[in-house]
Design an enzyme around this catalytic site. Structure first.
Site, PDB file in Angstrom:
ATOM      1  N   ASP A 105      50.095  48.665  29.356  1.00 37.64           N
ATOM      2  CA  ASP A 105      49.406  47.378  29.250  1.00 37.64           C
ATOM      3  C   ASP A 105      49.367  46.875  27.813  1.00 37.64           C
ATOM      4  O   ASP A 105      49.638  47.610  26.859  1.00 37.64           O
ATOM      5  CB  ASP A 105      47.966  47.514  29.751  1.00 37.64           C
ATOM      6  CG  ASP A 105      47.881  47.514  31.274  1.00 37.64           C
ATOM      7  OD1 ASP A 105      48.899  47.212  31.915  1.00 37.64           O
ATOM      8  OD2 ASP A 105      46.797  47.810  31.798  1.00 37.64           O
ATOM      9  N   LYS A 163      49.154  42.054  30.419  1.00 36.91           N
ATOM     10  CA  LYS A 163      48.623  40.767  30.875  1.00 36.91           C
ATOM     11  C   LYS A 163      47.777  40.162  29.771  1.00 36.91           C
ATOM     12  O   LYS A 163      46.970  40.847  29.132  1.00 36.91           O
ATOM     13  CB  LYS A 163      47.768  40.943  32.130  1.00 36.91           C
ATOM     14  CG  LYS A 163      48.485  41.580  33.304  1.00 36.91           C
ATOM     15  CD  LYS A 163      47.539  41.683  34.497  1.00 36.91           C
ATOM     16  CE  LYS A 163      48.203  42.386  35.666  1.00 36.91           C
ATOM     17  NZ  LYS A 163      48.379  43.820  35.411  1.00 36.91           N
ATOM     18  N   MET A 186      36.321  40.999  28.749  1.00 36.61           N
ATOM     19  CA  MET A 186      37.171  39.800  28.904  1.00 36.61           C
ATOM     20  C   MET A 186      36.342  38.518  28.939  1.00 36.61           C
ATOM     21  O   MET A 186      36.614  37.601  29.712  1.00 36.61           O
ATOM     22  CB  MET A 186      38.026  39.913  30.181  1.00 36.61           C
ATOM     23  CG  MET A 186      38.953  41.111  30.197  1.00 36.61           C
ATOM     24  SD  MET A 186      39.732  41.409  31.804  1.00 36.61           S
ATOM     25  CE  MET A 186      38.336  42.061  32.755  1.00 36.61           C
TER      26      MET A 186
END
Length: 474
Positions: free
Chosen positions: A249, A271, A384
């Site tokens: 990731d 991502k 996030m």
């Protein structure tokens, strides 16, 4: 090389030990573990040594040393503080070509005892030729920490199958290839997980089907932690170093990625908000395809794979495809970033519970249940959420969270680039607008944030990257 490393078979064989104090006790433990029958010469005997002798069929042969005691023994260890006795023991053993070790006196030794990592039947000896024993012990401690104790079980499993494998493969190269596959693949992983019956059954199947069987692949879902490579678990490191393929990731740091096997295929599937290098369905498909092709696949995720890491979704796909898998937990960002920032998630005086919250839901909204977040005596950790900081703050204030509530933003936590910005719900949005801390970052809300100035050890918002680098250089 000053000494040739050798391993003595001492099972049921007589060994003379001279000296019954603390040092003699340490040597007796080692000799008895190796199966020796210890004959002790000493005026005084440590109580524990006396018990060891009784339990192992050893015996006290005399109070004083005499060269006649060397008859019929195969090895001699002198553990006394009497220099004259030590020199005499050495001279008598040399005259008889008997191996002798005088503890802490290399000049009087024909052999030395190394620092030992015992994973019997696998045994590793580390020697400094008697010149730096503390260094040898430190190296042993390093090896102890990275070699799982279940290597002992793996060695014993191999011993049980050794003759069968030798019969099955007359060619030594084929035997070596078979064992390399067993020791680095699914059989070994079953052993390391304590699944001995399953490991034995799988090894038997691989032996019986060695002509026709395809390589068996497996997926390891590994938590890479928040960035600091020293926060990896031993198990994570071991699997990373034997992987054929690594899917990693965006949040996996370069330092962590550098610890993967050098010739592994590295596939970036990171991502970013509104930008996915590889969509999740394609990641799932890659994991299945690589494993079914017989490869060992590490799915490397920042933090912990089961904390906002979509690990559960990937395992569902693997399970449906019949692919074997393991999950290796990692230190999640909430734990690491708060610790490095000096912000305890719980504290008897401030917070008795913690909520881990995603700042971005599946439908890319932040429609969170703020009503349940405004209770006192709890810590909120948002993942996030940096891009929706204003919405998070507004939602908490709207449901009654006091404007004076402390809040911290921890950017790039646990890495050398870590930065911490603190404030209150009233002013944090303006502070972040001026400071522009970069993602990835977590948001910590609660009274525990007030402890940051007192407990921070890694760095603070006043510590610039330049000052950090200067301190490290010093």
């Amino acid at each position: 090389m000053e000494y040739l490393p050798l391993f003595f078979n001492l099972k049921n064989r007589p060994v003379l030990l001279i000296g019954g104090g603390e040092v003699g006790l340490r040597k007796a433990r080692l000799l008895i573990r190796a199966g020796a029958q210890v004959q002790l010469v000493s005026h005084e005997v440590h109580p524990e040594l006396e018990e060891l002798l009784a339990a192992s069929q050893g015996k006290l042969v005399a109070n004083d040393y005499h060269k006649n005691q060397l008859e019929n023994v195969v090895l001699v260890v002198a553990a006394t503080d009497d220099e004259a006795v030590n020199q005499q023991v050495n001279a008598d053993c040399v005259a008889r070509n008997l191996p002798v070790n005088v503890v802490d006196n290399p000049a009087l030794c024909s052999f030395i005892v190394p620092a030992i990592v015992d994973r019997s039947p696998v045994v590793i000896g580390i020697s400094s030729s008697g010149k730096a024993p503390v260094l040898a012990r430190l190296l042993r401690a390093k090896l102890e920490s990275i070699i799982p104790t279940r290597y002992s079980d793996l060695g014993q499993l191999a011993a049980r199958f050794r003759d069968a494998v030798k019969t099955r493969f007359s060619d030594i190269n084929l035997r070596r290839k078979f064992w390399e596959t067993a020791f680095q693949g699914s059989v070994a992983e079953r052993v390391f997980n304590g699944q001995m019956p399953e490991a034995e059954k799988l090894l038997q199947q691989q032996l019986e089907n060695s002509d026709t069987s395809q390589p068996v692949g497996e997926v390891y879902l590994v938590g890479a932690g928040p960035g600091d490579p020293e926060l990896l678990t031993f198990k994570a490191l071991r699997l990373m170093q034997q992987a054929d393929v690594v899917l990693y990731d965006r949040l996996v740091s370069a330092e962590v990625l550098d610890l993967c096997r050098r010739d592994a295929e590295l596939i970036y599937v990171g991502k970013k908000r509104d930008k996915h290098a590889v969509p999740q369905p394609d990641i799932n498909r890659l994991l299945v395809e690589k494993a079914l092709a017989g490869q060992r696949v590490v799915r490397l995720k920042g933090g912990d794979p089961f904390v906002f890491g979509r690990g559960g979704e990937e395992l569902e796909e693997l399970k449906a495809a019949g692919v074997a898998f393991q999950v290796v937990p990692g230190i999640t960002a909430a734990n690491a970033c708060s610790a490095y920032a000096g912000i305890p998630l719980t504290h008897r005086d401030y917070a008795q519970s913690v909520k881990l919250i995603t700042g971005q839901l599946k439908n890319r909204t932040s429609d969170l249940n703020f009503a349940e977040m405004v209770a006192p005596n709890q810590t909120l950790v948002f993942y996030m959420g940096l891009h929706t900081l204003d919405l998070i703050v507004a939602g908490l204030l709207d449901k009654g969270k006091p404007a004076s509530t402390p809040i911290a933003l921890v950017s790039q936590g646990s890495t050398p680039q870590q930065e911490v910005l603190t404030g209150t719900l009233e002013d944090i949005v303006a502070k972040q607008a001026a400071t522009q801390l970069p993602a990835p970052a977590i948001i910590i809300v609660g009274e525990v944030v007030a402890l940051h100035d007192k407990l921070a050890w890694f760095n603070t918002q006043e510590n610039t990257k330049e000052s950090r680098e200067e301190k490290i250089a010093c």
